[in-house]
Design a protein around this motif. Structure first.
Motif, PDB file in Angstrom:
ATOM      1  N   GLY A   1      -2.278  -7.626  -7.023  1.00 49.88           N
ATOM      2  CA  GLY A   1      -1.123  -8.347  -7.541  1.00 49.88           C
ATOM      3  C   GLY A   1      -0.742  -7.968  -8.960  1.00 49.88           C
ATOM      4  N   ALA A   2      -1.438  -6.979  -9.544  1.00 50.15           N
ATOM      5  CA  ALA A   2      -1.165  -6.608 -10.943  1.00 50.15           C
ATOM      6  C   ALA A   2       0.204  -5.961 -11.117  1.00 50.15           C
ATOM      7  N   GLY A   3       0.695  -5.329 -10.055  1.00 46.91           N
ATOM      8  CA  GLY A   3       2.004  -4.674 -10.146  1.00 46.91           C
ATOM      9  C   GLY A   3       1.972  -3.182  -9.825  1.00 46.91           C
ATOM     10  N   LYS A   4       0.821  -2.695  -9.392  1.00 49.17           N
ATOM     11  CA  LYS A   4       0.664  -1.251  -9.161  1.00 49.17           C
ATOM     12  C   LYS A   4       1.647  -0.740  -8.099  1.00 49.17           C
ATOM     13  N   SER A   5       1.652  -1.418  -6.947  1.00 50.58           N
ATOM     14  CA  SER A   5       2.523  -0.934  -5.855  1.00 50.58           C
ATOM     15  C   SER A   5       3.983  -1.037  -6.258  1.00 50.58           C
ATOM     16  N   SER A   6       4.344  -2.110  -6.962  1.00 51.78           N
ATOM     17  CA  SER A   6       5.745  -2.255  -7.389  1.00 51.78           C
ATOM     18  C   SER A   6       6.152  -1.065  -8.243  1.00 51.78           C
TER      19      SER A   6
ATOM     20  N   GLU B   1      -3.673   3.287  -3.951  1.00 55.74           N
ATOM     21  CA  GLU B   1      -4.986   2.903  -3.439  1.00 55.74           C
ATOM     22  C   GLU B   1      -5.426   3.728  -2.221  1.00 55.74           C
TER      23      GLU B   1
END
Ligand code: ATP
Length: 305
Positions: A40-45, A157
């Protein structure tokens, strides 16, 4: 080395959720950039925006000096594995790649064989996808991302769910691709230790914010080994060690302790120096600062802000 990815003030919201909060990031050609953050940190976004899958955002995102919003052609130079691709279970690995080659309009037929070879799965190419192990599925996914011979490879990931052997293999292939083709790689993970040995730069992201960026060298220094000594006459021994141990860092700590850190610590040599100076070691302990501790402290302090 030219800058191939340049992100300025990137903010992404999903209704009232701020997924990315004024992110700045630069990646140079040939780098392997690790994006580290928990779920949920924002990596995929961030990675979805980079490869053009998400276009609603504020701020500037440039690939090769060109804003991707203004010229979507630059996206042809990237290959990405963000969500796992839909491979057909009844088709072989080769047939699946061939299907995507045609779908993506890649004219070079030999590109399928090349990526099978690069990811070392040519020997499995005629097996049905449903028979692939998780590690080999992941390799096929990366092979697909490499199909258009990208200058930038974006991987979200890719080691998720793999065992240590599978993770090691993926790391090895990524390093080879980076070295053989000078491919710039941006790769995310929530586990720093999975990437620490291959990345040239790391960005720690938490709650949509870039909380720290470090070079590989700076990262390495965070996991240094240190020996902490208590001696008779700490001031004298501190000066002695500082003068003689040129390759180590010698620091006077609280409680009159002396810390010696570096890659080249030779405990027996230190003991001999202290004895030769007619002083004694009262206690000695080793302090191994782990990278994971550093990471958790970093995220902990960001969360408390
Ligand atoms: P993970 O490792 O779990 O995939 P992440 O670091 O990739 O996490 P994102 O998937 O980018 O994080 O999510 C960042 C924030 O945005 C999270 O709070 C998430 O719940 C939210 N989010 C992501 N995608 C959407 C969406 N499509 N709609 C609403 N909220 C979303």
């Amino acid at each position: 080395m030219s800058t191939v990815i340049e992100i300025e003030n990137l903010t992404k919201k999903y209704r009232n959720i701020v997924a990315l909060d004024r992110i700045n990031l630069q990646v140079k050609e040939g780098e392997i950039y690790g994006l580290i953050g928990r779920n949920g940190a924002g990596k995929s976004s961030l990675l979805r925006i980079l490869c053009g899958q998400s276009t609603q955002y504020l701020g500037s995102v440039k690939l090769f000096g060109t804003k991707i919003k203004e010229n979507s052609h630059v996206r042809n130079k990237i290959g990405a594995l963000i969500e796992y691709p839909a491979f057909y279970p009844e088709l072989t690995g080769r047939q699946n790649l061939e299907y995507y080659r045609i779908q993506k309009g890649i004219s070079q037929k030999e590109s399928v064989e090349k990526v099978l070879h690069d990811m070392n799965i040519a020997n499995l190419a005629d097996r049905k996808f449903k028979q692939y192990s998780l590690g080999n599925k992941q390799r096929l996914g990366i092979a697909l991302a490499l199909l258009n011979n990208p200058e930038i490879l974006i991987l979200d990931e890719p080691t998720n769910g793999l065992d240590p052997v599978g993770i090691k293999e993926i790391r090895k292939f990524l390093l080879e691709i980076n070295r053989n083709y000078n491919t710039t790689i941006i790769i995310s993970s929530h586990i720093l230790s999975e990437l620490e040995h291959i990345i040239t730069k790391v960005g720690f992201i938490d709650q949509g914010r870039m909380i720290k960026e470090l070079s590989a060298e700076a990262l390495k220094s965070k996991s240094k080994r240190a020996t902490i000594l208590k001696v008779t006459n700490h001031e004298k021994i501190f000066l002695l060690l500082k003068n003689k141990l040129q390759d180590c860092q010698v620091t006077l700590l609280d409680h009159d302790e002396i810390e010696v850190s570096g890659d080249m610590i030779d405990i027996s040599e230190i003991s001999r120096m202290i004895l030769d100076a007619n002083e004694k070691i009262l206690s000695m302990r080793e302090n191994v600062a782990s990278l994971e501790d550093y990471y958790f402290n970093l995220i902990g302090s960001a969360a408390n802000e």
